[in-house]
Structures are given as C-alpha cells and as structure tokens.
Design a protein around this motif. Structure first.
Motif, PDB file in Angstrom:
ATOM      1  N   HIS A 123       0.831  -1.142  -0.170  1.00 30.91           N
ATOM      2  CA  HIS A 123      -0.138  -0.174  -0.240  1.00 30.91           C
ATOM      3  C   HIS A 123       0.867   1.097  -0.065  1.00 30.91           C
ATOM      4  N   GLU A 124       1.877   0.887   0.147  1.00 27.87           N
ATOM      5  CA  GLU A 124       2.896   2.339   0.115  1.00 27.87           C
ATOM      6  C   GLU A 124       3.507   2.914  -1.374  1.00 27.87           C
ATOM      7  N   THR A 125       3.625   2.007  -2.155  1.00 33.41           N
ATOM      8  CA  THR A 125       3.820   1.955  -3.804  1.00 33.41           C
ATOM      9  C   THR A 125       2.986   3.362  -4.086  1.00 33.41           C
ATOM     10  N   SER A 126       1.877   3.494  -3.502  1.00 34.24           N
ATOM     11  CA  SER A 126       0.895   4.238  -5.272  1.00 34.24           C
ATOM     12  C   SER A 126      -0.636   4.049  -4.025  1.00 34.24           C
ATOM     13  N   ASP A 127      -0.829   5.232  -4.305  1.00 32.96           N
ATOM     14  CA  ASP A 127      -2.382   5.831  -3.406  1.00 32.96           C
ATOM     15  C   ASP A 127      -3.514   4.695  -4.111  1.00 32.96           C
ATOM     16  N   GLU A 128      -3.240   3.927  -5.795  1.00 36.57           N
ATOM     17  CA  GLU A 128      -3.650   3.041  -6.585  1.00 36.57           C
ATOM     18  C   GLU A 128      -3.553   2.119  -6.186  1.00 36.57           C
ATOM     19  N   ASP A 129      -2.517   1.440  -5.709  1.00 37.44           N
ATOM     20  CA  ASP A 129      -2.492   0.441  -4.781  1.00 37.44           C
ATOM     21  C   ASP A 129      -2.674   0.569  -3.320  1.00 37.44           C
ATOM     22  N   ALA A 130      -3.141   1.512  -2.614  1.00 35.55           N
ATOM     23  CA  ALA A 130      -3.307   1.221  -1.689  1.00 35.55           C
ATOM     24  C   ALA A 130      -4.935   1.181  -1.592  1.00 35.55           C
ATOM     25  N   GLN A 131      -6.133   1.882  -2.329  1.00 34.80           N
ATOM     26  CA  GLN A 131      -7.032   2.555  -2.838  1.00 34.80           C
ATOM     27  C   GLN A 131      -7.243   0.352  -2.464  1.00 34.80           C
ATOM     28  N   GLU A 132      -6.133  -0.739  -3.580  1.00 37.62           N
ATOM     29  CA  GLU A 132      -7.384  -1.122  -4.177  1.00 37.62           C
ATOM     30  C   GLU A 132      -6.942  -3.259  -3.136  1.00 37.62           C
ATOM     31  N   MET A 133      -5.546  -2.344  -2.455  1.00 36.87           N
ATOM     32  CA  MET A 133      -5.233  -2.954  -0.857  1.00 36.87           C
ATOM     33  C   MET A 133      -6.248  -3.161   0.066  1.00 36.87           C
ATOM     34  N   GLU A 134      -7.034  -1.524   0.157  1.00 35.21           N
ATOM     35  CA  GLU A 134      -7.652  -1.920   1.504  1.00 35.21           C
ATOM     36  C   GLU A 134      -8.874  -2.473   1.209  1.00 35.21           C
ATOM     37  N   ALA A 135      -9.473  -1.649  -0.624  1.00 33.29           N
ATOM     38  CA  ALA A 135     -10.633  -3.143  -1.050  1.00 33.29           C
ATOM     39  C   ALA A 135     -10.363  -4.484  -0.638  1.00 33.29           C
ATOM     40  N   TYR A 136      -9.536  -4.853  -1.008  1.00 35.69           N
ATOM     41  CA  TYR A 136      -9.099  -6.225  -1.259  1.00 35.69           C
ATOM     42  C   TYR A 136      -9.288  -6.739   0.704  1.00 35.69           C
ATOM     43  N   GLU A 137      -8.696  -5.836   0.846  1.00 33.42           N
ATOM     44  CA  GLU A 137      -8.655  -6.524   2.742  1.00 33.42           C
ATOM     45  C   GLU A 137     -10.090  -6.323   3.270  1.00 33.42           C
ATOM     46  N   THR A 138     -10.921  -5.264   2.520  1.00 34.54           N
ATOM     47  CA  THR A 138     -12.224  -5.460   3.115  1.00 34.54           C
ATOM     48  C   THR A 138     -13.442  -6.111   2.774  1.00 34.54           C
ATOM     49  N   ALA A 139     -13.291  -6.666   1.670  1.00 34.73           N
ATOM     50  CA  ALA A 139     -13.974  -8.004   0.975  1.00 34.73           C
ATOM     51  C   ALA A 139     -13.316  -9.016   2.069  1.00 34.73           C
ATOM     52  N   ILE A 140     -12.197  -9.189   1.937  1.00 34.56           N
ATOM     53  CA  ILE A 140     -11.634 -10.502   3.119  1.00 34.56           C
ATOM     54  C   ILE A 140     -12.276 -10.183   4.184  1.00 34.56           C
ATOM     55  N   LEU A 141     -12.070  -9.247   5.100  1.00 34.60           N
ATOM     56  CA  LEU A 141     -12.817  -9.558   6.449  1.00 34.60           C
ATOM     57  C   LEU A 141     -14.583  -9.033   5.857  1.00 34.60           C
ATOM     58  N   GLN A 142     -14.936  -8.858   5.812  1.00 37.57           N
ATOM     59  CA  GLN A 142     -16.379  -9.348   5.583  1.00 37.57           C
ATOM     60  C   GLN A 142     -16.762 -10.633   5.642  1.00 37.57           C
ATOM     61  N   GLU A 143     -16.297 -11.120   4.561  1.00 38.82           N
ATOM     62  CA  GLU A 143     -16.588 -11.987   4.028  1.00 38.82           C
ATOM     63  C   GLU A 143     -16.142 -12.924   5.484  1.00 38.82           C
ATOM     64  N   LEU A 144     -15.323 -13.147   6.319  1.00 40.21           N
ATOM     65  CA  LEU A 144     -14.717 -13.089   7.858  1.00 40.21           C
ATOM     66  C   LEU A 144     -16.631 -13.120   8.813  1.00 40.21           C
ATOM     67  N   GLY A 145     -17.173 -11.971   8.651  1.00 42.55           N
ATOM     68  CA  GLY A 145     -18.100 -11.549   9.530  1.00 42.55           C
ATOM     69  C   GLY A 145     -17.470 -10.181   9.632  1.00 42.55           C
ATOM     70  N   PHE A 146     -16.440  -9.839   9.512  1.00 41.47           N
ATOM     71  CA  PHE A 146     -15.903  -8.343  10.261  1.00 41.47           C
ATOM     72  C   PHE A 146     -16.495  -6.901   9.616  1.00 41.47           C
ATOM     73  N   ALA A 147     -16.503  -5.729   9.906  1.00 39.09           N
ATOM     74  CA  ALA A 147     -16.898  -5.144   9.305  1.00 39.09           C
ATOM     75  C   ALA A 147     -16.016  -4.515   8.567  1.00 39.09           C
ATOM     76  N   ASP A 148     -16.196  -3.436   7.508  1.00 42.22           N
ATOM     77  CA  ASP A 148     -14.744  -2.046   6.950  1.00 42.22           C
ATOM     78  C   ASP A 148     -13.741  -1.682   8.043  1.00 42.22           C
ATOM     79  N   PRO A 149     -12.748  -2.024   7.818  1.00 46.74           N
ATOM     80  CA  PRO A 149     -11.955  -1.760   8.855  1.00 46.74           C
ATOM     81  C   PRO A 149     -11.655  -0.439   8.866  1.00 46.74           C
ATOM     82  N   TYR A 150     -11.646   0.568   7.793  1.00 46.01           N
ATOM     83  CA  TYR A 150     -11.442   1.689   7.440  1.00 46.01           C
ATOM     84  C   TYR A 150     -12.409   1.841   7.161  1.00 46.01           C
ATOM     85  N   GLY A 151     -13.495   1.584   8.112  1.00 45.06           N
ATOM     86  CA  GLY A 151     -14.652   2.572   8.050  1.00 45.06           C
ATOM     87  C   GLY A 151     -15.449   3.059   6.567  1.00 45.06           C
ATOM     88  N   THR A 152     -15.702   2.619   5.645  1.00 44.27           N
ATOM     89  CA  THR A 152     -16.178   3.454   4.478  1.00 44.27           C
ATOM     90  C   THR A 152     -17.243   3.060   3.965  1.00 44.27           C
TER      91      THR A 152
END
Length: 152
Positions: A123-152
C-alpha cells in the motif's frame, strides 16, 4: 471458496504485555483469518510481542525507532508463501481502543493485512495500490463477518 493449506506457528512472547492477548487469539481463529487472505498455500509464523521487541525489530529492519502494529517478513511468495508476521500487542490494543474496534476485529484486520504483504501486496507504492489493497482487505474481512476496517 476453497481455502489454501496453512502451516501455522503461533507464538506469544514471554513478555506480560503479549501474553494477555492469548485468549483473543486462539489458533483456529488466527488460522482462519490468514487462510482467507492466502491465494496459495502458506507456512507462516505469527509472533505476538511486547513493546520492546516490536520496537527493536522495527528499528533493525525498517530503520524506524518505534513499535508498530504489524511487521511482515516475507521470504518466499510462490509456490508457497513463507513468512513471519510480528504483531506488537500494546500497539494493537491501543489502536483498537482509538478506532473503537474490538481487539479481535483489529487483530483479524492486521493478520489479513500482513498476509497480503507476505504475498507482495504493498500500500506504500501508490495511492492506487493502497486503494486496491484496502478494498481487498475489506472484502476478505466482510467474508469473515467483520465490518470494513477503514470505515468507508
């Protein structure tokens, strides 16, 4: 969704700060969270440490003189992910409190985050990479039953 095979070593530093977190991190949950973030099989060590060890490792390997929430040491990404994830218990606890999350929610997020780093996500290489990684993290965590960790 078929989950990848995981060989997991879960370690808790003898430091009293880290030991109290053992109840929040049963092996089966840690393995589940990591397996959901793996795209290939993995051999991962998770070590929960106190402030002193976390600071020393961050200083030695990242030249940053403070304890951080998670450090990822990736040694191999294919055909099997080989990595160490080091989480600093007092930092994780403080951040969870500041972000109004449970300790379990924050650990799940950081273990998913570290596992993605171990597979080359950055996520430190570019804003685009950060957004992509955050979106993927959010999808994984929601699949596990957790809320969006970034609160978006």
């Amino acid at each position: 969704m078929a989950l990848q095979h995981l060989s997991l070593s879960l370690q808790f530093a003898r430091d009293a700060e880290a030991g109290a977190h053992r109840a929040v991190l049963p092996r089966h949950k840690v393995a589940r969270w990591i397996r959901h973030a793996l795209s290939v099989d993995g051999e991962i060590t998770v070590r929960i440490v106190g402030t002193e060890e976390g600071r020393r490792l961050n200083r030695e390997f990242r030249q940053r003189d403070y304890a951080t929430n998670v450090l990822t040491f990736d040694y191999q990404q294919e055909p099997t992910v080989l990595a160490d994830l080091v989480l600093c218990a007092p930092v994780v606890e403080r951040e969870a409190r500041e972000q109004n999350k449970t300790l379990e929610e924050h650990y799940a997020h950081l273990l998913v985050h570290g596992t993605l780093h171990a597979q080359g996500w950055d996520h430190e290489t570019s804003d685009e990479d950060a957004q992509e990684m955050e979106a993927y993290e959010t999808a994984i965590l929601q699949e596990l039953g957790f809320a969006d960790p970034y609160g978006t």
